[in-house]
Design a protein around this motif. Structure first.
Motif, short mmCIF file in Angstrom:
data_model
loop_
_atom_site.label_atom_id
_atom_site.label_comp_id
_atom_site.label_asym_id
_atom_site.label_seq_id
_atom_site.Cartn_x
_atom_site.Cartn_y
_atom_site.Cartn_z
N GLY A 1165 0.81 -1.22 0.00
CA GLY A 1165 0.00 0.00 0.00
C GLY A 1165 0.83 1.25 0.00
N GLY A 1166 1.37 1.61 -1.11
CA GLY A 1166 2.11 2.86 -1.20
C GLY A 1166 1.16 4.04 -1.06
N GLU A 1167 1.68 5.19 -0.72
CA GLU A 1167 0.82 6.35 -0.50
C GLU A 1167 0.85 7.24 -1.74
N ALA A 1168 -0.28 7.68 -2.17
CA ALA A 1168 -0.35 8.56 -3.33
C ALA A 1168 -0.18 10.00 -2.88
N ARG A 1169 0.33 10.82 -3.79
CA ARG A 1169 0.50 12.22 -3.41
C ARG A 1169 -0.83 12.97 -3.55
N SER A 1170 -1.69 12.46 -4.43
CA SER A 1170 -2.97 13.15 -4.62
C SER A 1170 -3.80 13.08 -3.35
N PRO A 1171 -4.73 14.01 -3.16
CA PRO A 1171 -5.51 14.02 -1.91
C PRO A 1171 -6.28 12.71 -1.74
N PRO A 1172 -6.57 12.32 -0.48
CA PRO A 1172 -7.25 11.05 -0.24
C PRO A 1172 -8.56 10.93 -0.97
N ALA A 1173 -9.33 12.02 -1.01
CA ALA A 1173 -10.65 11.94 -1.63
C ALA A 1173 -10.55 11.51 -3.07
N THR A 1174 -9.58 12.06 -3.77
CA THR A 1174 -9.44 11.72 -5.18
C THR A 1174 -9.20 10.24 -5.33
N ALA A 1175 -8.28 9.74 -4.52
CA ALA A 1175 -7.94 8.32 -4.63
C ALA A 1175 -9.16 7.47 -4.34
N ARG A 1176 -9.94 7.87 -3.38
CA ARG A 1176 -11.10 7.08 -2.98
C ARG A 1176 -12.08 6.94 -4.14
N TYR A 1177 -12.17 7.97 -4.96
CA TYR A 1177 -13.16 7.91 -6.04
C TYR A 1177 -12.62 7.30 -7.31
N GLY A 1178 -11.63 6.45 -7.18
CA GLY A 1178 -11.23 5.69 -8.36
C GLY A 1178 -9.92 6.11 -8.96
N GLY A 1179 -9.38 7.24 -8.56
CA GLY A 1179 -8.15 7.69 -9.17
C GLY A 1179 -6.99 6.78 -8.88
N ALA A 1180 -7.04 6.05 -7.76
CA ALA A 1180 -5.89 5.25 -7.36
C ALA A 1180 -5.84 3.93 -8.10
N VAL A 1181 -6.91 3.57 -8.78
CA VAL A 1181 -6.91 2.27 -9.46
C VAL A 1181 -6.72 2.49 -10.93
N ASP A 1182 -5.83 1.71 -11.48
CA ASP A 1182 -5.57 1.83 -12.91
C ASP A 1182 -6.70 1.14 -13.66
N THR A 1183 -7.54 1.96 -14.31
CA THR A 1183 -8.75 1.39 -14.91
C THR A 1183 -8.47 0.56 -16.15
N ASP A 1184 -7.30 0.72 -16.76
CA ASP A 1184 -7.04 -0.04 -17.98
C ASP A 1184 -6.31 -1.35 -17.73
N TRP A 1185 -5.79 -1.50 -16.54
CA TRP A 1185 -4.98 -2.68 -16.22
C TRP A 1185 -5.89 -3.89 -16.07
N CYS A 1186 -5.58 -5.01 -16.71
CA CYS A 1186 -6.37 -6.22 -16.48
C CYS A 1186 -5.51 -7.45 -16.76
N ILE A 1187 -5.97 -8.56 -16.21
CA ILE A 1187 -5.19 -9.79 -16.35
C ILE A 1187 -6.16 -10.95 -16.49
N SER A 1188 -5.77 -11.98 -17.25
CA SER A 1188 -6.68 -13.11 -17.46
C SER A 1188 -6.31 -14.27 -16.55
N PHE A 1189 -7.23 -15.21 -16.44
CA PHE A 1189 -6.99 -16.38 -15.59
C PHE A 1189 -5.80 -17.19 -16.11
N GLU A 1190 -5.70 -17.31 -17.46
CA GLU A 1190 -4.59 -18.11 -18.01
C GLU A 1190 -3.24 -17.54 -17.57
N GLN A 1191 -3.16 -16.20 -17.52
CA GLN A 1191 -1.89 -15.58 -17.14
C GLN A 1191 -1.55 -15.88 -15.68
N ILE A 1192 -2.60 -15.82 -14.82
CA ILE A 1192 -2.36 -16.12 -13.40
C ILE A 1192 -1.92 -17.57 -13.26
N LEU A 1193 -2.63 -18.47 -13.97
CA LEU A 1193 -2.32 -19.91 -13.88
C LEU A 1193 -0.90 -20.18 -14.34
N ALA A 1194 -0.53 -19.59 -15.49
CA ALA A 1194 0.81 -19.81 -16.04
C ALA A 1194 1.88 -19.33 -15.07
#
Length: 1239
Positions: A1165-1194
């Motif tokens: 849990g690294g700390e973001a420099r942006s204000p907490p409220a911003t992070a809470r509303y989704g800014g802290a999560v990378d919305t484009d990042w995704c991974i498939s089950f095959e990748q986890i399994l491999a």
């Protein structure tokens, strides 16, 4: 606990002093704790055998002064922790004060006063609960709870000293009988025996005496036989055990009855050393016996009884017996069984007066009724008190009696008795007039109020005078005359003296004209009808036009009810039958309607009007034939078991043959359920019904035995069941009633079974006579005793059938063996039942509906599933386990009713126990996607739909369909794609077809996982490894895999972020959530776990708003972030919501070059420099990042230590055994549960 100070003369006998100061001594009893040697063993044994342990706790504190030899007990404790708390309180609060006193007597007085004050204060807080159990009993109850780990909800009923036979050695100890369990504890010379049996598991309970075991009680369950002996009062103990086992059976039979009965009345004044519950159970047993003896309504409660004599004018004697008084009746039963029975309803009483005492007639009491009858009781012990009680009850009676006592049914000859016949007046507003022309009735619609205002037999038989019937008519006239003389001598109506003479007349047959009246009288239906005026008419009104499964079955059977009788060959009889059956189904939905009720009711309608037939049916179904007509005809099966037992006793040579042929089970149900009406000619079977209403089930059993006895030779010669059935069928068809004045009704059964040479005719009266001569030794009490024994057997065998059906319904690919499934079912059922006796406060502690399919009868809610999951899962995650259990529950609860059945439960368990690494990982993967991951746990489950790349949207939709997610956006889109209205029946057919296909979900069907869900998965894995022997290696492996997957996600993002990509999931690009994170954000802090720190698992727990500084860099050693840091492990937000997304401020790693990620790094849990409220509303999560089950399994396959962890076999059998031990240690404190079980 603090104790009222009592003097102790010898302070050190059997006690060891552990701590002391000038005023107090803390002592431990020998035989408790470590050491103690032989003395300790002996003291421990003595404590158990002599029940001193119910009074002596293992620790105590004594008060003493220096010069005095006398000690005073001030406190005792069952554990060191408890006694230490008291000791510390004394040291902190009293020592300084006591040192000021000069006089030792003052010191002692002060201490005693202080302790009494504390006790008074404690008691003041407890007072509102209204505890009335005596002290010694309360101590025994506390000891029982501690000894066997029972919750506070488990009430002790009584406890007894006895021996348990383990092999051939008796172990002396204490038997505790609680509402739901039988417990035994013994400690002899270091050997401890502790037994706990649930009453619902008992399959056999009997009192017996053998050479090996002197008078003993045998308790059998499915897997053990227990023998207890050396009771001081074996009769009382056995009776109580029977009652408790009976309550448990009622709970299995229909949980509603059990829960209703738990509200027991509280006694006026407590007795010494008997629990309130024991008294209440005794009172309940007396009530049941009282109601059964005098056929009184089910809500009648006995107030008291006393010995007395009754003057009987018919034979000029004072008959000794017992007088019983309840709120609505005064009853009398003679000591000799047949001498005299009397029932006086208080509504009939006009005068109660004390007559003058004399040496001949001490303490007489005279009671007069409205029908000008006077009853004289004498030899009453407490006459004044008795008169007071009766007058109290009379004052509570309604002033205007319903129904009055004028009018009523007229006897065919002049009525010499002044008491009116027990038939209600035909009130014009409820019932049609008997003079209504027949035709108009037949054309009337079904919806009208009750029409059949008199017995159908009178309407359809015609009024041919008796003289035209010759000898039969003369015989009938003689019968009527006999009864009229009887009424003149013994009274008529409810207050009639019932004697052996009454039984003789019943056995000779009741004349047609009096049959309805006497049935009402002997069955007790008359009392209920008079006290509920208008009840039937209201029921008919309410139930008319209502549709249910019962009404459908009634409609189907209406024309099968005595179709050979003219009364049921037209709409009048059919409509009356329909109304009575529907009204009863409406009154008692638990029974509703059962086949055979139509046949019995049609006969009742022949001899009484609709209202009378209705109340007779109530008496039959609810009192005289208990549980006969429920969905599983339990009562009839119970009496069938009694019949088999009686056949063994009375007809041993035939019994074996009948068992081999399997005949008894075939015949007895039809004989008992319809009281022989469906197997004998009508005019013969109705004579058996006469006797049944007078004597009860005993007559039916006697006649059944007489029928077998009469056919013994032929039955012994039969080679198969069919042949035996034919023999009995032909015999029954030729049972005739030569005295009947009704025109003979063709018997359909007879037409089917008639052969070339019809057997000799048997007169029904001869058959009855033989049954009384040969089998009259049967007593009502014996039958009740046998019913209890058979009920255990029948209900347990029904439960076993249910278990087998449920286990068979589980698909073969589930992976568990049949034995494991059966064990799991028992644990699952126990959890459901526990919610009923201890968790009645839960909204989902729903009562079991026995009419549901077996699979749906037992279901558990999320809380119960959490407890089972914690003790059975191979994936224990410490404090994280309940969170994982909650997700599993949401995944399994496909219909979203917050309850899961056994099949769903086993499916969830199988996912964790069976299959290869891929299957197990797939199960784990699904637990971190919607619907398992709830919106509260993730920042928003809706976002999940936006994380899939364009090629996986169809898979996502498929997944949504399978999982039944509540994601409304997706459902709207799905609706648009399909272009259909809400799903119609074809949709359900398709679903059904899909279910039928054995479809194997491939790993390609699984949707991709976003960064937020991936972090949740990592957290679960960290928690899962916490107590594994290989945890160091596992942490290292998972750190490697996690960092590798983070990089894979990054790479995947670059591919998916091509400039010309199309909008995903049919949503325009501008509608997608925009990342609010500023582009200049630095990379998150990455913490490589130090080799010396095995618990880098704390990663991901830091709350964004917790650290005020801009960023936080943690050094290589991991100090402050490792397992050792309590602030990290028990952060505020973790306790609030372990899984809320805001616990992890994961910043987008978009600006981070992949090469910079070391192999063994893990994202924390690294700390973001942006204000907490911003992070809470989704800014802290990378919305484009995704991974498939095959990748986890491999990735996981690259780490052998992870592969081994998931492929390791865990034996569920051991966990089930542990769970069964824990089952009774039900605790509402989830902390205790988790710490106790997750390890």
């Amino acid at each position: 606990m603090w104790l009222g100070p009592e003097e102790v003369l010898v302070a050190n006998a059997l006690w060891v002093t552990e701590r002391a100061n000038p005023f107090f001594v803390l002592q431990r009893r020998r035989g408790h704790g470590k050491g103690g040697g032989l003395t300790g063993l002996l003291v421990g044994t003595l404590d158990v055998v002599l029940d001193s342990s119910a009074r002596v706790a293992p620790y105590r504190i004594l008060h003493q002064t220096q010069d005095s030899q006398v000690y005073w007990t001030v406190a005792c404790g069952s554990s060191r922790k408890e006694i230490t708390k008291h000791w510390e309180w004394l040291e902190n609060n009293l020592l300084q004060t006591l040192s000021i006193f000069d006089n030792e007597e003052d010191i002692t007085t002060f201490v005693k006063g202080k302790i009494h004050g504390i006790i008074a204060e404690e008691n003041k807080n407890l007072q509102p609960q209204g505890d009335e159990d005596p002290g010694k009993f309360k101590e025994a109850e506390l000891k029982m709870r501690k000894q066997f780990g029972m919750p506070d909800g488990e009430k002790l009923v009584n406890y007894y000293s006895c021996s348990y036979w383990k092999g051939r050695v008796p172990r002396q100890g204490w038997l505790y009988l609680t509402v739901n369990h039988l417990c035994f504890y013994s400690f002899l010379l270091g050997k401890e025996v502790s037994l706990v049996v649930q009453w619902v598991d008992v399959t056999r309970l009997e009192k017996n005496a053998t050479l090996l075991f002197p008078e003993s009680i045998r308790v059998d369950t499915r897997d053990q036989e227990l023998f207890f002996s050396m009771f001081l009062n074996i009769g009382e103990t056995f009776k109580l055990m029977e009652q408790l086992a009976n309550l448990a059976m009622r709970q299995l039979l229909d949980s509603e009855g059990f829960l209703e009965d738990k509200a027991l009345p509280r006694p006026a004044r407590p007795h010494r050393n008997i629990s309130a519950l024991k008294r209440d159970l005794d009172a309940r047993a007396k009530n049941e016996c009282y109601r059964a003896t005098f056929r009184l309504p089910r809500d009648e409660r006995l107030d008291g009884h006393t010995g007395c004599t009754l003057w009987t004018p018919f034979n000029k004697l004072h008959i000794p017996g017992q007088m019983f008084i309840s709120s609505n009746y005064i009853c009398f039963a003679s000591k000799e069984e047949d001498a005299c029975h009397l029932i006086i309803p208080l509504r009939e009483v006009t005068i109660v007066e004390k007559a003058d005492s004399s040496s001949v007639l001490p303490s007489p009491l005279s009671i007069s009724t409205k029908s000008k009858m006077t009853f004289l009781f004498a030899n009453l012990k407490d006459r004044d008190f008795l008169v007071q009680r009766i007058s109290d009850f009379l004052q509570k009676m309604p002033s205007k009696q319903p129904g009055g006592h004028g009018g009523g049914r007229k006897a065919s000859t002049a009525d010499p008795a002044p008491e009116p016949s027990p038939t209600p007046p035909e009130t014009s507003d409820q019932l049609a007039s008997p003079t209504t022309p027949l035709g108009s009735r037949q054309s009337s619609s079904i919806q009208e109020a009750p029409t059949a205002s008199q017995g159908l037999l009178k309407l359809f038989q015609g009024n041919s005078p008796m003289e035209d019937l010759g000898a039969r008519g003369a015989k009938e006239k003689m019968k009527e005359e006999s009864w009229n003389i009887h009424f003149f001598e013994y009274g008529r109506g409810v207050c009639m003296y019932r004697t052996a003479k009454t039984r003789e007349l019943v056995l000779k047959g009741i004349p047609e004209s009096l049959r309805g009246e006497l049935w009402l009288l002997f069955s007790g239906a008359w009392n209920e009808m008079v006290t509920h005026p208008g009840y039937y008419a209201n029921l008919v009104e309410k139930s008319t036009g209502k549709y249910s499964l019962a009404t459908e079955e009634i409609e189907r059977d209406l024309h099968r009810s005595m179709p050979e009788h003219p009364a049921f060959q037209n709409e009048l009889g059919i409509a009356a039958l329909r109304r009575v059956l529907t009204a009863y189904a409406f009154r008692n939905p638990t029974i509703g309607y059962c086949q055979a009720m139509n046949i019995v009711t049609s006969v009742l309608l022949l001899y009484g009007n609709e209202e009378e037939a209705f109340w007779l049916l109530v008496a039959l179904c609810e009192r005289m034939l208990p549980d006969y007509y429920n969905t599983r005809v339990v009562g009839a099966l119970v009496d069938q078991g009694i019949f088999e037992e009686l056949t063994r006793d009375f007809l041993p040579q035939l019994s074996e043959k009948m068992q081999d042929l399997g005949v008894i089970s075939s015949i007895s149900l039809s004989w008992f359920l319809t009281l022989f009406l469906s197997v004998m000619p009508f005019e013969s079977s109705v004579v058996i019904v006469d006797c049944f209403f007078y004597e009860g089930i005993k007559v039916i059993l006697q006649v059944a035995l007489a029928i077998l006895d009469a056919n013994t030779e032929q039955l012994l010669g039969c080679s198969d069941e069919g042949e035996a059935m034919t023999v009995l069928g032909r015999y029954l068809d030729n049972v005739v009633n030569k005295q009947s004045v009704s025109p003979p009704i063709p018997h359909l059964h007879a037409l089917l079974t008639s052969g070339d040479d019809p057997p000799a005719e048997v007169d029904i009266f001869d058959l009855l006579k033989v049954s009384y001569e040969k089998f009259s030794s049967l007593r009502a009490e014996d039958i009740e005793q046998m019913r209890f024994k058979q009920r255990l057997k029948v209900i347990q065998s029904l439960e076993d059938t249910a278990k087998r059906s449920v286990v068979r319904a589980i698909p073969g690919d589930i992976g568990f063996s049949i034995e494991e499934l059966e064990d799991l079912y028992m644990v699952f059922k126990a959890k459901h039942l526990a919610s009923q006796y201890w968790g009645s406060g839960r909204p989902t502690a729903v009562r079991r509906d026995p009419s549901l399919p077996y699979l749906e009868q037992y279901r558990i809610d999320a809380g119960q599933f959490r407890e089972l999951f914690a003790s059975l899962t191979p994936w224990a995650c410490g404090t994280h386990t309940p969170v994982l259990a909650g997700r599993m529950f949401r995944l399994l609860d496909e219909n979203k009713d917050s309850l899961i059945n056994f099949k769903e439960f086993v499916t969830g368990m199988s996912g964790m126990y069976h299959g290869d690494l891929t299957e197990k990982l797939k199960a784990l993967y699904k637990l971190h996607l919607p619907p398992a991951l709830s919106p509260e746990e993730a920042e928003s489950a809706l976002e999940a739909t936006h994380y899939f790349t364009k090629d996986s949207s169809s898979e996502a939709l498929q997944q949504e369909e399978q999982e039944g997610s509540r994601n409304e956006d997706v459902q709207e889109k799905r609706g648009e794609e399909k272009g259909t209205s809400p799903p119609d029946y074809r949709h359900y057919l398709r679903m059904w077809a899909k279910e039928k296909e054995v479809q194997k979900e491939t790993i390609k069907d699984l949707p991709k996982m976003n960064q937020e869900q991936f972090i949740e998965l990592c957290k679960t894995l960290y928690n899962m490894f916490s107590e594994d022997p290989m945890e160091q290696d596992l942490y290292h492996a998972i750190a490697t895999v996690a960092s590798l997957l983070l990089r894979i996600g990054e790479v995947g993002k670059k591919f998916s972020a091509q400039p010309g990509r199309k909008p995903r999931d049919g949503v325009p690009e501008e509608d997608e959530p925009v990342a609010t994170e500023p582009p200049q954000d630095p990379a998150p802090e990455l913490q490589p776990p130090a080799t010396g720190d095995p618990q880098a698992k704390a990663g991901g727990d830091t709350h964004l708003g917790k650290a005020p500084q801009e960023s936080q860099v943690v050094g290589e050693g991991g100090s402050g972030e490792g397992r050792g840091s309590p602030s990290q492990l028990l952060s505020d937000d973790e306790t609030k919501d372990d899984m809320s997304m805001s616990s992890y401020s994961v910043v987008s790693t978009g600006s981070l070059p992949c090469e910079d990620l070391a192999d063994d790094t893990v994202l924390v849990g690294g700390e973001a420099r942006s204000p907490p409220a911003t992070a809470r509303y989704g800014g802290a999560v990378d919305t484009d990042w995704c991974i498939s089950f095959e990748q986890i399994l491999a990735s996981i396959l690259t780490e052998s230590v992870l592969v081994n962890f998931f492929e390791k076999r865990v034996d569920i059998g051991l966990k089930i055994k542990e769970q069964k031990k824990v089952e009774r240690q039900f605790s509402t404190s989830s902390d205790l549960e988790q710490s106790g079980v997750s390890g």
